[in-house]
Design a protein around this motif. Structure first.
Motif, short mmCIF file in Angstrom:
data_model
loop_
_atom_site.label_atom_id
_atom_site.label_comp_id
_atom_site.label_asym_id
_atom_site.label_seq_id
_atom_site.Cartn_x
_atom_site.Cartn_y
_atom_site.Cartn_z
N PRO A 16 -3.98 5.08 -0.51
CA PRO A 16 -4.05 3.65 -0.13
C PRO A 16 -2.45 4.12 1.10
O PRO A 16 -2.07 2.90 2.48
CB PRO A 16 -3.16 2.92 -0.80
CG PRO A 16 -3.38 3.94 -2.38
CD PRO A 16 -4.16 5.26 -1.40
N ALA A 17 -1.78 4.96 1.02
CA ALA A 17 -0.29 4.70 1.34
C ALA A 17 -1.24 5.10 3.19
O ALA A 17 -0.41 4.96 4.47
CB ALA A 17 0.07 5.93 1.07
N VAL B 276 -2.26 8.38 -4.78
CA VAL B 276 -1.14 7.85 -4.17
C VAL B 276 -1.07 8.20 -3.20
O VAL B 276 -0.93 6.80 -2.89
CB VAL B 276 0.15 8.21 -5.35
CG1 VAL B 276 0.88 8.52 -4.57
CG2 VAL B 276 0.18 8.40 -6.92
N SER B 277 -1.57 8.96 -2.70
CA SER B 277 -1.03 8.92 -0.96
C SER B 277 -2.37 8.49 -0.26
O SER B 277 -2.15 7.53 1.21
CB SER B 277 -0.81 10.24 -0.41
OG SER B 277 -2.10 11.01 -0.65
N LEU C 53 -0.25 13.06 2.76
CA LEU C 53 -0.41 11.86 3.50
C LEU C 53 -0.87 12.21 4.92
O LEU C 53 -1.72 11.23 5.35
CB LEU C 53 1.13 10.73 3.43
CG LEU C 53 1.53 9.86 3.43
CD1 LEU C 53 1.09 8.83 2.19
CD2 LEU C 53 3.10 9.67 3.29
N LEU D 105 0.85 -1.26 0.18
CA LEU D 105 -0.36 0.54 -0.31
C LEU D 105 0.87 1.15 -0.19
O LEU D 105 0.69 2.03 -0.34
CB LEU D 105 -0.42 0.17 1.05
CG LEU D 105 -2.05 -1.03 1.45
CD1 LEU D 105 -2.85 -0.69 2.78
CD2 LEU D 105 -2.86 -0.71 0.11
N LEU D 106 2.16 1.50 0.61
CA LEU D 106 2.80 2.07 0.45
C LEU D 106 3.57 2.53 -0.29
O LEU D 106 3.96 3.75 -1.09
CB LEU D 106 3.93 2.11 2.40
CG LEU D 106 3.68 2.17 3.60
CD1 LEU D 106 4.17 1.91 3.80
CD2 LEU D 106 3.19 3.20 3.61
N ALA E 106 -2.29 2.48 5.57
CA ALA E 106 -1.09 1.71 5.53
C ALA E 106 -0.44 2.94 7.35
O ALA E 106 -0.58 1.76 8.29
CB ALA E 106 -0.04 1.11 4.90
N LEU E 107 -0.29 3.91 7.13
CA LEU E 107 0.38 4.42 7.71
C LEU E 107 -0.65 4.58 9.06
O LEU E 107 -0.37 3.99 9.91
CB LEU E 107 0.98 6.08 7.74
CG LEU E 107 1.50 5.79 6.90
CD1 LEU E 107 2.28 7.57 6.36
CD2 LEU E 107 3.06 5.76 7.36
#
Lengths: 309, 279
Positions: B92-93, B89-90, B156, A29-30, B96-97
């Motif tokens: 999914p990240a 782009v951010s 993010l 995911l990252l 996760a974060l």
């Protein structure tokens, strides 16, 4: 009375108990976010630091040589660098300092049940929404020698001549630019300080009031200590942003008159993109990072020591 | 809560507030009224604050003769593309974060803080060289790429805050009901995240719309200029030439971000996004 506060600017931690075995999923995911950041931010930045130790220049068929500390030796003897460095310090300290006190005043007022507070709140946010270029253009209209707002205001109040060339005069250019910097940076500082003020427990104030402390004493012994971490964080950030600022002054004066407002970033930009001295400009960037880190280290250490006393 | 305030103190407070209102508001008012002044009023030695014969000529001039319309179109393309890509782009990240504790996550947050220290010049020279190799210098896609990378850290950080505010129980409930991970994400998380996504998109849009330095370095062709670049060229090195159209153009260029900030005002004042915009 001594109140021990937390260390400033501690990064927020993830809530406990979230570790899982399936970390591969997380990495997947990252990845889409990480890839561009590594390719177009981390690597270029490392490359930029490296360029500071080379004689890289603009143009085709230029071979780059590692020159070690030659750029820095040149910087030390460059009077234009020293003057831009001095101007940068005056600008960054001036703007951060004035901005902090004005913002603290405004935040305290906004924290009171005053009428017209909504208007001040809204107006205080507007500069934040404005592109730096527009802020620059707007203040150029105000600083116009003849038809500008400032000259007219002074004239109508019977104060002095009406054709001071605020941005063109050697003695007034830097102060005039600093005023714009303060205006443009008020929102962030005010909002952060206001949030900090609203986080001061009301019980502490009441207890102090019962003990007979007047408003000023309460401010000094209750509000200020509770606010300290916020103050340290925002003044540090403001200082970094101001020292690295570019667009505002570029539009206002382009570094003039006679280089009186050439901030370090403007100097670096001229070196890189007007003269093509990439290596030299990068060296200047490296020097600026070192200076900022050194100044911040001194500042933070002192504040930490105060906090634990 | 109320500690009584003496009337004299109140008066002083109002005086101070008035001072702030003047300092913060007058420059804006001046720009606004200048935009509506006719050419005669603009050259008067002692102009009045309020235009005597308000006119829209300046807006027409700004749009027709100074290429502002074309720049606005460029800016719009760049900002929309940058904002949408950034959020895609951010997203999914950010999830996760917020939901997994990886070492990468803390490294990412550390990077966001450290990168604040470095002046743009260190980043922009190598970036310029890379973009040149990819033949992306002087193109709008090149600028979009830079803007995505530039606003990613903050997007993010903002988004992962929104993910955290969604109760984990909801996801677990969906999982016990037999929903797959993907289904849970799409049916439960994404709808709840919608306000956060909107806020982050708007924010990325505004930072791209307002940005000046990268555009100055990457775009040399006036045909490709974004609005801040065109307006800065408009000013010229010699000095302000035509005040009226300049003020009109500046006012129009501010409108999109003013509207966005109006929408986001609550969040801004509550301090969630404090310190978001670099000066």
């Amino acid at each position: 009375m001594a109140i021990i506060t937390d260390a400033p600017a501690r990064p927020t931690q993830a809530p406990p108990g979230t570790r899982r075995r399936g970390n591969g999923y997380a990495y997947l995911l990252l990845l889409p976010a990480l890839l561009p950041v590594v390719l177009f931010s981390v690597i270029p930045l490392l490359n930029g630091i490296y360029l500071g130790f080379t004689d890289s220049r603009a143009g085709f068929n230029q071979t780059t040589h590692v020159t070690g500390f030659a750029n820095y030796a040149k910087l030390l003897h460059d009077s234009l660098f020293w003057s831009s460095f001095k101007i940068g310090l005056i600008w960054a300290f001036g703007v951060t300092f004035i901005q902090f006190f004005l913002a603290l005043g405004l935040a305290s007022l906004l924290n009171q049940p005053l009428r017209m507070r909504w208007l001040a709140r809204t107006l205080a946010l507007v500069p934040w929404a404005m592109p730096p270029v527009i802020v620059g253009i707007m203040w150029r209209l105000i600083y116009q020698p003849d038809a500008g707002l400032l000259s007219n205001l002074l004239y109508k109040l019977g104060l002095g001549e009406h054709s001071v060339n605020w941005l063109g005069d050697l003695s007034t250019a830097l102060p005039a630019v600093i005023v714009v910097g303060v205006w443009a940076g008020m929102p962030q500082t005010t909002v952060v300080l206001l949030a900090g003020l609203q986080g001061v427990p009301a019980e502490l104030h009441e207890a102090a009031a019962v003990d007979g402390a007047n408003a000023w004493r309460r401010f000094r012994s209750v509000t200020l200590p509770a606010l300290r971490p916020v103050i340290v964080a925002i003044t540090s950030l403001d200082f970094i942003w101001n020292f690295n600022s570019f667009g505002l002054v570029y539009v206002l004066t382009d570094g003039g008159p006679a280089g009186k407002t050439t901030l370090p970033m403007l100097f670096a930009y001229q070196q890189a993109f007007q003269y093509g001295h990439f290596g030299y400009a990068a060296a200047l960037g490296n020097a600026m990072v070192l200076i900022i880190v050194a100044l911040l280290a001194v500042y933070l250490r002192r504040r930490m020591r105060e906090a634990t006393q | 809560m109320n500690t009584r305030t003496r009337p004299a103190v109140r008066v002083l407070q109002y005086l101070a507030l008035a001072g702030y209102l003047i300092f913060l508001g007058f420059p804006l008012l001046w720009m606004l009224t200048t935009a509506f002044k006719g050419p005669k009023e603009l050259v008067e030695l002692h102009p009045s604050l309020v235009p005597e014969h308000p006119t829209l000529d300046n807006f027409v001039t700004a749009f027709t003769t100074q290429g502002l319309a074309h720049s606005a179109w460029n800016s719009l393309q760049v900002s929309v593309a940058a904002a949408v890509l950034t959020v895609l782009v951010s997203l999914p990240a950010a999830y996760a974060l917020a939901r997994f504790r990886t070492r990468l996550g803390s490294v990412a947050i550390g990077w966001v803080l450290v990168s604040q220290l470095f002046p743009f010049i260190l980043l922009v020279i190598p970036l310029f060289l890379i973009l040149k190799q990819l033949s992306l210098v002087n193109t709008l896609p090149g600028l979009v790429l830079v803007y995505v990378v530039w606003s990613l850290p903050f997007a993010l950080w903002m988004l992962q805050g929104f993910v955290r505010s969604i109760p984990r129980d909801l996801e677990e409930a969906a999982a016990t009901d037999g929903a797959s991970r993907m289904q849970t994400l799409i049916r439960v998380v994404v709808p709840l995240l919608a306000p956060g996504v909107v806020a982050t998109t708007l924010f990325s849009f505004v930072s791209a719309w307002n940005e000046f330095f990268f555009a100055l370095v990457i775009l040399q062709d006036p045909e490709k200029s974004t609005v801040p670049l065109t307006l800065a060229r408009f000013v010229g090195i010699q000095g302000v030439v035509r005040l009226g159209p300049l003020a009109a153009g500046a006012f129009l260029a501010t409108l999109p971000s003013l509207i966005v900030f109006g929408i986001l005002q609550r969040r801004l004042t509550s301090g969630i996004m404090a310190g978001a915009v670099k000066g």
